[in-house]
Design a protein around this motif. Structure first.
Motif, PDB file in Angstrom:
ATOM      1  N   ALA A 149      46.144  42.586  47.230  1.00  0.00           N
ATOM      2  CA  ALA A 149      47.020  43.237  46.237  1.00  0.00           C
ATOM      3  C   ALA A 149      46.820  42.569  44.875  1.00  0.00           C
ATOM      4  O   ALA A 149      46.505  41.382  44.805  1.00  0.00           O
ATOM      5  N   LEU A 150      46.993  43.356  43.813  1.00  0.00           N
ATOM      6  CA  LEU A 150      46.912  42.781  42.462  1.00  0.00           C
ATOM      7  C   LEU A 150      48.332  42.522  41.961  1.00  0.00           C
ATOM      8  O   LEU A 150      49.034  43.438  41.533  1.00  0.00           O
ATOM      9  N   ASN A 151      48.761  41.275  42.082  1.00  0.00           N
ATOM     10  CA  ASN A 151      50.099  40.884  41.617  1.00  0.00           C
ATOM     11  C   ASN A 151      49.953  40.263  40.238  1.00  0.00           C
ATOM     12  O   ASN A 151      49.501  39.121  40.109  1.00  0.00           O
ATOM     13  N   LEU A 152      50.303  41.024  39.220  1.00  0.00           N
ATOM     14  CA  LEU A 152      49.930  40.627  37.862  1.00  0.00           C
ATOM     15  C   LEU A 152      51.139  40.429  36.953  1.00  0.00           C
ATOM     16  O   LEU A 152      52.080  41.225  36.965  1.00  0.00           O
ATOM     17  N   VAL A 153      51.069  39.368  36.154  1.00  0.00           N
ATOM     18  CA  VAL A 153      52.032  39.165  35.068  1.00  0.00           C
ATOM     19  C   VAL A 153      51.297  39.381  33.752  1.00  0.00           C
ATOM     20  O   VAL A 153      50.296  38.713  33.489  1.00  0.00           O
ATOM     21  N   MET A 154      51.780  40.336  32.935  1.00  0.00           N
ATOM     22  CA  MET A 154      51.268  40.472  31.566  1.00  0.00           C
ATOM     23  C   MET A 154      52.187  39.627  30.709  1.00  0.00           C
ATOM     24  O   MET A 154      53.384  39.920  30.610  1.00  0.00           O
TER      25      MET A 154
ATOM     26  N   LEU B 185      57.417  35.432  45.913  1.00  0.00           N
ATOM     27  CA  LEU B 185      56.075  35.854  46.349  1.00  0.00           C
ATOM     28  C   LEU B 185      55.461  34.911  47.387  1.00  0.00           C
ATOM     29  O   LEU B 185      54.316  35.117  47.801  1.00  0.00           O
ATOM     30  N   THR B 186      56.198  33.888  47.800  1.00  0.00           N
ATOM     31  CA  THR B 186      55.663  32.907  48.743  1.00  0.00           C
ATOM     32  C   THR B 186      55.030  33.593  49.949  1.00  0.00           C
ATOM     33  O   THR B 186      55.637  34.477  50.551  1.00  0.00           O
ATOM     34  N   GLY B 187      53.784  33.159  50.254  1.00  0.00           N
ATOM     35  CA  GLY B 187      53.109  33.705  51.438  1.00  0.00           C
ATOM     36  C   GLY B 187      52.340  34.978  51.156  1.00  0.00           C
ATOM     37  O   GLY B 187      51.586  35.449  52.008  1.00  0.00           O
ATOM     38  N   GLY B 188      52.482  35.536  49.967  1.00  0.00           N
ATOM     39  CA  GLY B 188      51.783  36.782  49.632  1.00  0.00           C
ATOM     40  C   GLY B 188      50.489  36.507  48.882  1.00  0.00           C
ATOM     41  O   GLY B 188      50.021  35.370  48.827  1.00  0.00           O
ATOM     42  N   ASP B 189      49.909  37.560  48.315  1.00  0.00           N
ATOM     43  CA  ASP B 189      48.684  37.394  47.538  1.00  0.00           C
ATOM     44  C   ASP B 189      48.985  36.619  46.249  1.00  0.00           C
ATOM     45  O   ASP B 189      50.120  36.610  45.784  1.00  0.00           O
ATOM     46  N   PRO B 190      47.943  35.990  45.679  1.00  0.00           N
ATOM     47  CA  PRO B 190      48.197  35.132  44.507  1.00  0.00           C
ATOM     48  C   PRO B 190      48.667  35.914  43.290  1.00  0.00           C
ATOM     49  O   PRO B 190      48.373  37.103  43.149  1.00  0.00           O
ATOM     50  N   LEU B 191      49.376  35.204  42.430  1.00  0.00           N
ATOM     51  CA  LEU B 191      49.864  35.795  41.182  1.00  0.00           C
ATOM     52  C   LEU B 191      48.796  35.577  40.104  1.00  0.00           C
ATOM     53  O   LEU B 191      48.322  34.463  39.915  1.00  0.00           O
ATOM     54  N   VAL B 192      48.434  36.671  39.431  1.00  0.00           N
ATOM     55  CA  VAL B 192      47.458  36.590  38.337  1.00  0.00           C
ATOM     56  C   VAL B 192      48.240  36.665  37.027  1.00  0.00           C
ATOM     57  O   VAL B 192      49.128  37.510  36.888  1.00  0.00           O
ATOM     58  N   ILE B 193      47.915  35.779  36.100  1.00  0.00           N
ATOM     59  CA  ILE B 193      48.655  35.771  34.831  1.00  0.00           C
ATOM     60  C   ILE B 193      47.678  35.998  33.679  1.00  0.00           C
ATOM     61  O   ILE B 193      46.724  35.238  33.502  1.00  0.00           O
ATOM     62  N   ILE B 194      47.925  37.055  32.911  1.00  0.00           N
ATOM     63  CA  ILE B 194      47.112  37.345  31.722  1.00  0.00           C
ATOM     64  C   ILE B 194      47.992  37.136  30.498  1.00  0.00           C
ATOM     65  O   ILE B 194      49.001  37.828  30.331  1.00  0.00           O
ATOM     66  N   GLU B 195      47.596  36.179  29.668  1.00  0.00           N
ATOM     67  CA  GLU B 195      48.342  35.943  28.433  1.00  0.00           C
ATOM     68  C   GLU B 195      47.671  36.684  27.280  1.00  0.00           C
ATOM     69  O   GLU B 195      46.454  36.607  27.114  1.00  0.00           O
TER      70      GLU B 195
END
Ligand code: AMP
Length: 225
Positions: A2-7, A102-112
Motif C-alpha cells: 500500500a502507498l501510505n503517504l504524507v504530503m 499504522l503500527t504493523g502496516g506498510d511503511p509511511l512515505v513522507i514527501i516534503e
C-alpha cells in the motif's frame, strides 16, 4: 504494498493540488484534515462550530480532536491500497499518534514540499476557493473565475487566506509543524522536493521520489526476508 503517504509542507505549498493529482493517478483517497473541518463548518455541526473559531485565527485545532478524526478515517475500507494525507500530521504529537495507528502496516512515505515564505504569502492571498464544493483556483491557474467551473457557485477568498491570518498560519507552521522535518528526515522513506516550481514539474519530481522510495523499501524487505 500500500502507498501510505504524507504530503508535508507549509500552507500554500501545493499539498492539496499534488495530493489530488495523486488521488487521480493512483486511485487512493486524498484525506485533507482542512477539508474535513471545513465540511463540518459548512454542515454547522458542533465540531464545525468549535473548529471555525480556531481556523479563522490561523491556529491549530487540538491534537486529540484531529487524531480522533484521522483514526476513524483510516479504519475505512477505501484505504486498503493506501492513502494521501494532506494537512496531517501538523505537530510532533500527531506524527507519533500516526505511527502508532499504522503500527504493523506498510511503511509511511513522507514527501516534503519546500517553498519560501515570500512565495507562500503571494500564493495564499491570490488563491480563491468555491464556497460550495471547495474547488481551489490557484495563482498558477491565471485570473480566478468568479463562478466555480465545477458547480456554478461563487468563488471567494478563503476566510483564513486573509493576509493577517496567513502570517499567523506561517508562524504556527514554523513553530509547531516545521519540527516534524527533524522527526522524519532520517527515515529512508522521507524525500524533500522543491515546491517552488510549476505544478507539473513538482508532480514529476514527486513521481520520481515515490519510485525511489518504493525501490529502497523493496530492497530492504528483500534483504530482511
Ligand atoms: P488546511 O486546509 O490544511 O490549510 O487547514 C486549514 C485549518 O484547519 C488549519 O489552519 C487549522 O486550523 C485546521 N487544521 C487542519 N489540519 C489540522 C491538523 N492536522 N491539526 C490541527 N489543525 C488542523
Amino acid at each position: 504494498m500500500a502507498l501510505n503517504l504524507v504530503m508535508f509542507g507549509p500552507p500554500g505549498a501545493g499539498k492539496g493540488t499534488q495530493a489530488s493529482r495523486l488521488e487521480q493517478s493512483r486511485g487512493i483517497p486524498q484525506i485533507s484534515t482542512g477539508d474535513i473541518l471545513r465540511e463540518a463548518v459548512h454542515a454547522g455541526s458542533e465540531l464545525g462550530r468549535q473548529a471555525k473559531m480556531i481556523m479563522d485565527k490561523g491556529e491549530l485545532v487540538s491534537d486529540e480532536l484531529i487524531v480522533g478524526i484521522i483514526r476513524e478515517r483510516l479504519r475505512r475500507d477505501d484505504v486498503e491500497q493506501g492513502f494521501i494525507l494532506d494537512g496531517f500530521p501538523r505537530t510532533v504529537a500527531q506524527a507519533v499518534a500516526l505511527d502508532e495507528i499504522l503500527t504493523g502496516g506498510d511503511p509511511l512515505v513522507i514527501i516534503e514540499l519546500n517553498v519560501p515564505d515570500s512565495s507562500l504569502v503571494l500564493r495564499l492571498s491570490s488563491r480563491r476557493v468555491c464556497g460550495q464544493c471547495g474547488a481551489t483556483y490557484g495563482s498558477s491557474d491565471g485570473e480566478p473565475p468568479s463562478i466555480c467551473a465545477n458547480c456554478g457557485a461563487d468563488v471567494v477568498l478563503r476566510s483564513d487566506d486573509q493576509k493577517e491570518v496567513v502570517l499567523e498560519r506561517l508562524r504556527v507552521y514554523q513553530e509547531q509543524t516545521q519540527p516534524l522535518v527533524a522527526f522524519y528526515q532520517d527515515r529512508v522513506t522521507f524525500r524533500s522536493i522543491d515546491g517552488n516550481q510549476s505544478p507539473d514539474t513538482v508532480q514529476t519530481a514527486i513521481v520520481a521520489a515515490l519510485d525511489s522510495v518504493l525501490a529502497v523499501v523493496r530492497e530492504e524487505r528483500l534483504s530482511v526476508g
